[in-house]
Design an enzyme around this catalytic site. Structure first.
Site, PDB file in Angstrom:
ATOM      1  N   TYR A  61      35.989  36.813  48.265  1.00 39.64           N
ATOM      2  CA  TYR A  61      35.824  36.970  46.821  1.00 39.64           C
ATOM      3  C   TYR A  61      36.950  37.839  46.243  1.00 39.64           C
ATOM      4  O   TYR A  61      37.588  37.467  45.255  1.00 39.64           O
ATOM      5  CB  TYR A  61      34.467  37.614  46.537  1.00 39.64           C
ATOM      6  CG  TYR A  61      34.226  37.958  45.078  1.00 39.64           C
ATOM      7  CD1 TYR A  61      33.780  37.000  44.179  1.00 39.64           C
ATOM      8  CD2 TYR A  61      34.428  39.258  44.617  1.00 39.64           C
ATOM      9  CE1 TYR A  61      33.553  37.320  42.845  1.00 39.64           C
ATOM     10  CE2 TYR A  61      34.200  39.587  43.286  1.00 39.64           C
ATOM     11  CZ  TYR A  61      33.752  38.616  42.409  1.00 39.64           C
ATOM     12  OH  TYR A  61      33.537  38.934  41.089  1.00 39.64           O
TER      13      TYR A  61
ATOM     14  N   SER B 153      38.351  40.572  38.517  1.00 41.89           N
ATOM     15  CA  SER B 153      37.386  41.615  38.896  1.00 41.89           C
ATOM     16  C   SER B 153      38.119  42.890  39.293  1.00 41.89           C
ATOM     17  O   SER B 153      39.285  42.850  39.715  1.00 41.89           O
ATOM     18  CB  SER B 153      36.547  41.130  40.080  1.00 41.89           C
ATOM     19  OG  SER B 153      35.821  42.189  40.686  1.00 41.89           O
TER      20      SER B 153
END
Length: 306
Positions: free
Chosen positions: A211, A198
């Site tokens: 995350y 990401s």
């Protein structure tokens, strides 16, 4: 404006996000408004250009975790269009409707056989069973796409529970280790592993501490595994999406935040799964034969040091 479950017809429709019904993890596509674009690429403001396949993955066998919806669904659809003969998709129990819709969509548009496996990838015994089932069915794995992921907001590090921390790492990075560990013995020279990381691995995100940390770990895992497997002829790369309209987003953020989702990137809109999936096709095919240990960045124009 699209109603719930309706596919947008223009990029303007696709990026106008109204108030969403509350979802819990894992999110599901069929409750989203508008439905994420799967295998059309936006072209201008008023039409969609069909994806043009070229047989890049003919007769390949692919295993895609989290392939029931979002980016994983779009990747599965494009792999099928590119001629993959078999695609195994892992999903969780609440995602069953999305998984069967993906299977139906693929088998209507191609000759690809889709094999659905309901397993949580965060546990090694499940990874062993997933690989065992795929190999029993098709005899090999040519492409492993480690895509399953989860994220949870935490307003402060003090409120980040041990359970949430373990759960996020278990799904996002432990699962990648487990699946690679057990899939690699069934992968031959020319095979490919693609991991979903990401933009948060590079920029951070204040309220997604765990995350973002897992996504940074995935970058390092990708680079190290690529060196570990290079002599076997197995390439390992990753894709680092920016703000993409997927069920994970709807299940993670409060509704009032979603109407402006993705507007801070240079392109000033969220991306669609259909705009990310071609990166996976490239990395899975021989077009990227001289690439390993690399990360592609479909993120709406955010410049990162990769």
């Amino acid at each position: 404006m699209c109603s719930k479950g309706e596919t947008p017809q223009t990029i303007n429709e696709a990026t106008k996000i109204p108030k969403q019904p509350t979802q819990t993890q894992p999110g599901v596509s069929h409750e989203m408004q508008p439905t994420p674009l799967v295998h059309h690429l936006p072209s201008g403001d008023d039409h969609l250009e069909e994806y043009r396949a070229a047989g890049k993955l003919e007769n390949k066998i692919a295993l895609i975790t989290g392939g029931d919806s979002g980016i994983g669904r779009s990747v599965a659809c494009l792999f099928a269009l590119e001629g993959a003969s078999g695609i195994a998709i892992t999903y969780l129990p609440r995602e069953e409707k999305d998984a069967f819709e993906t299977k139906e969509r693929i088998e209507k548009q191609s000759k690809t056989e889709v094999f659905l496996i309901c397993k949580d990838v965060g546990y090694e015994e499940n990874a062993i069973e997933i690989v065992k089932q795929v190999v029993h069915k098709w005899g090999r794995i040519d492409i492993l796409v480690n895509n399953a992921s989860e994220q949870h907001l935490a307003d402060s590090i003090e409120n980040l529970s041990a359970d949430q921390l373990e759960r996020t790492f278990r799904t996002n990075i432990f699962g990648m280790f487990y699946l690679a560990k057990h899939a690699v013995p069934h992968m031959k020279k020319g095979s490919a592993i693609i991991n979903t990381t990401s933009v948060t691995a590079y920029k951070g995100f204040a309220n997604l501490l765990d995350y973002s940390s897992t996504k940074g770990a995935i970058v390092s895992f990708t680079r190290s595994l690529s060196q570990h497997l290079v002599e076997r002829g197995i390439r390992v790369n990753a894709v680092a999406p920016g703000p993409i309209w997927t069920p994970l987003i709807v299940a993670s953020f409060p509704s009032e935040k979603l109407e402006t989702f993705g507007q801070k990137v240079p392109m000033k809109r969220p991306g669609q799964p259909s705009e990310v999936a071609p990166s996976y096709v490239f990395l899975a095919s021989c077009d990227s034969s001289y690439m390993t240990g690399q990360v592609l960045h479909p993120n709406g124009g955010t410049v990162v040091n990769s």
